[in-house]
Design a protein around this motif. Structure first.
Motif, PDB file in Angstrom:
ATOM      1  N   UNK A  27       0.833  -1.191  -0.008  1.00 44.80           N
ATOM      2  CA  UNK A  27       0.002  -0.035  -0.150  1.00 44.80           C
ATOM      3  C   UNK A  27       1.007   1.365   0.065  1.00 44.80           C
ATOM      4  N   UNK A  28       2.044   1.285   0.845  1.00 42.94           N
ATOM      5  CA  UNK A  28       2.681   2.451   0.810  1.00 42.94           C
ATOM      6  C   UNK A  28       3.484   2.762  -0.395  1.00 42.94           C
ATOM      7  N   UNK A  29       3.846   1.402  -1.293  1.00 45.79           N
ATOM      8  CA  UNK A  29       4.709   1.608  -2.245  1.00 45.79           C
ATOM      9  C   UNK A  29       3.610   2.169  -3.437  1.00 45.79           C
ATOM     10  N   UNK A  30       2.504   1.566  -3.376  1.00 44.47           N
ATOM     11  CA  UNK A  30       1.539   1.913  -4.220  1.00 44.47           C
ATOM     12  C   UNK A  30       1.042   3.377  -4.316  1.00 44.47           C
ATOM     13  N   UNK A  31       1.189   3.789  -3.087  1.00 43.67           N
ATOM     14  CA  UNK A  31       0.590   5.098  -2.800  1.00 43.67           C
ATOM     15  C   UNK A  31       1.649   6.194  -3.232  1.00 43.67           C
ATOM     16  N   UNK A  32       2.950   5.697  -3.225  1.00 46.30           N
ATOM     17  CA  UNK A  32       4.078   6.576  -3.403  1.00 46.30           C
ATOM     18  C   UNK A  32       4.290   6.645  -4.953  1.00 46.30           C
ATOM     19  N   UNK A  33       4.027   5.528  -5.567  1.00 47.56           N
ATOM     20  CA  UNK A  33       4.105   5.631  -6.900  1.00 47.56           C
ATOM     21  C   UNK A  33       3.139   6.249  -7.607  1.00 47.56           C
ATOM     22  N   UNK A  34       1.942   6.204  -7.119  1.00 46.98           N
ATOM     23  CA  UNK A  34       0.584   7.135  -7.507  1.00 46.98           C
ATOM     24  C   UNK A  34       0.918   8.695  -7.424  1.00 46.98           C
ATOM     25  N   UNK A  45       2.292   9.691   3.307  1.00 50.51           N
ATOM     26  CA  UNK A  45       1.390   9.606   4.380  1.00 50.51           C
ATOM     27  C   UNK A  45       0.010   9.006   4.030  1.00 50.51           C
ATOM     28  N   UNK A  46      -0.468   8.903   2.948  1.00 48.79           N
ATOM     29  CA  UNK A  46      -1.720   8.135   2.599  1.00 48.79           C
ATOM     30  C   UNK A  46      -1.339   6.837   2.500  1.00 48.79           C
ATOM     31  N   UNK A  47      -0.279   6.413   1.824  1.00 53.75           N
ATOM     32  CA  UNK A  47       0.138   4.832   2.176  1.00 53.75           C
ATOM     33  C   UNK A  47       0.337   4.454   3.490  1.00 53.75           C
ATOM     34  N   UNK A  48       0.579   5.331   4.541  1.00 48.02           N
ATOM     35  CA  UNK A  48       0.955   4.792   5.818  1.00 48.02           C
ATOM     36  C   UNK A  48      -0.551   4.795   6.642  1.00 48.02           C
ATOM     37  N   UNK A  49      -1.478   5.679   6.070  1.00 44.55           N
ATOM     38  CA  UNK A  49      -2.802   5.873   6.859  1.00 44.55           C
ATOM     39  C   UNK A  49      -3.640   4.468   6.401  1.00 44.55           C
ATOM     40  N   UNK A  50      -3.423   4.316   5.008  1.00 43.82           N
ATOM     41  CA  UNK A  50      -4.258   3.284   4.383  1.00 43.82           C
ATOM     42  C   UNK A  50      -3.824   1.893   4.995  1.00 43.82           C
ATOM     43  N   UNK A  51      -2.464   1.640   5.179  1.00 46.20           N
ATOM     44  CA  UNK A  51      -1.652   0.551   6.041  1.00 46.20           C
ATOM     45  C   UNK A  51      -2.296   0.292   7.331  1.00 46.20           C
ATOM     46  N   UNK A  52      -2.216   1.555   8.042  1.00 45.62           N
ATOM     47  CA  UNK A  52      -2.787   1.521   9.526  1.00 45.62           C
ATOM     48  C   UNK A  52      -4.241   1.088   9.504  1.00 45.62           C
ATOM     49  N   UNK A  53      -5.207   1.779   8.527  1.00 46.25           N
ATOM     50  CA  UNK A  53      -6.459   1.234   8.703  1.00 46.25           C
ATOM     51  C   UNK A  53      -6.941  -0.201   8.368  1.00 46.25           C
ATOM     52  N   UNK A  54      -6.027  -0.910   7.293  1.00 51.17           N
ATOM     53  CA  UNK A  54      -6.146  -2.068   6.868  1.00 51.17           C
ATOM     54  C   UNK A  54      -5.855  -3.104   8.207  1.00 51.17           C
ATOM     55  N   UNK A  55      -4.658  -2.648   9.049  1.00 51.89           N
ATOM     56  CA  UNK A  55      -4.217  -3.336   9.954  1.00 51.89           C
ATOM     57  C   UNK A  55      -5.383  -3.457  11.201  1.00 51.89           C
TER      58      UNK A  55
END
Length: 56
Positions: free
Chosen positions: A3-10, A34-44
């Motif tokens: 998710x972090x890598x995808x958000x960064x690439x986006x 930050x969007x990738x970290x937030x998405x990963x945290x929500x998924x966790x």
């Protein structure tokens, strides 16, 4: 991590598509991370609510 890598690439694609330079491009990259970290945290948290009740 995906998710972090995808958000960064986006965010990189967004910065390139909008022809951002300097602080605008840096802001887009930071926002993507930050969007990738937030998405990963929500998924966790969401997955934890399904896994935790099954443990004894």
């Amino acid at each position: 991590m995906a998710l972090c890598a995808g958000a960064f690439a986006g965010s990189l694609e967004l910065a390139n598509a909008m022809h951002l330079t300097g602080s605008g491009a840096a802001g887009a990259r930071v926002g993507g991370v930050l969007t990738g970290f937030a998405a990963a945290g929500c998924l966790m948290v969401a997955v934890r609510h399904y896994i935790a009740p099954t443990r004894v």
